[in-house]
Enzyme design. Structure first.
Site, mmCIF file in Angstrom:
data_model
loop_
_atom_site.group_PDB
_atom_site.id
_atom_site.type_symbol
_atom_site.label_atom_id
_atom_site.label_comp_id
_atom_site.label_asym_id
_atom_site.label_seq_id
_atom_site.Cartn_x
_atom_site.Cartn_y
_atom_site.Cartn_z
ATOM 1 N N HIS A 223 -22.937 4.355 -14.644
ATOM 2 C CA HIS A 223 -21.786 4.082 -13.868
ATOM 3 C C HIS A 223 -20.532 4.661 -14.141
ATOM 4 C CE1 HIS A 223 -24.295 1.480 -11.333
ATOM 5 N NE2 HIS A 223 -24.797 1.261 -12.621
ATOM 6 N N CYS B 166 -19.420 5.952 -8.744
ATOM 7 C CA CYS B 166 -18.203 5.487 -8.132
ATOM 8 C C CYS B 166 -17.056 5.463 -9.206
ATOM 9 C CB CYS B 166 -18.461 3.862 -7.844
ATOM 10 S SG CYS B 166 -19.482 3.636 -6.636
#
Length: 128
Positions: free
Chosen positions: A26, A55
């Site tokens: 991530h 993200c």
């Protein structure tokens, strides 16, 4: 990093399917978060091309609409001066992120992320 040697077509496709099924790393504003929770900044990475689908926060971005310029004179330009016989320090470095700092990265449930869809479509078109 997934390394496979001397693969046939089926083995390559299976390796890609297996890789796609994994829980991937991530991202955060500061960089990419590894499975150990430690952050690697984009400046620490060594290859020249990076396409990062992750993200960079949790905020939602507002909608943006295309601007259409009526004439070339209305187009925005840069007034940055570049000395002769020089190139920018990061001239051969490309970092493409799926979103900007502090915001989530969106995807279609069936087709995947818009960023990767667009990237692949343009790579196929421009690099046949």
């Amino acid at each position: 990093v997934l390394t496979k040697q001397d693969c046939n077509r089926h083995q390559i496709l299976q390796a890609l399917r297996d890789l796609a099924a994994r829980d991937h790393t991530h991202g955060q504003v500061e960089g990419i978060v590894g499975v150990d929770g430690q952050i690697v900044t984009s400046q620490e990475l060594k290859p020249k091309l990076f396409f990062i689908q992750a993200c960079r926060g949790t905020d939602n971005q507002p909608a943006a609409f295309r601007q259409i310029f009526s004439e070339d004179k209305d187009m925005p330009v840069s007034d940055a001066a570049v000395p002769r016989d020089s190139i920018p320090e990061m001239a051969d470095y490309l970092l493409a992120m799926s979103t900007v700092p502090h915001y989530a990265s969106y995807r279609e449930v069936e087709k995947g992320t818009w960023f990767i869809q667009s990237l692949c479509r343009h790579l196929k078109q421009l690099v046949p």
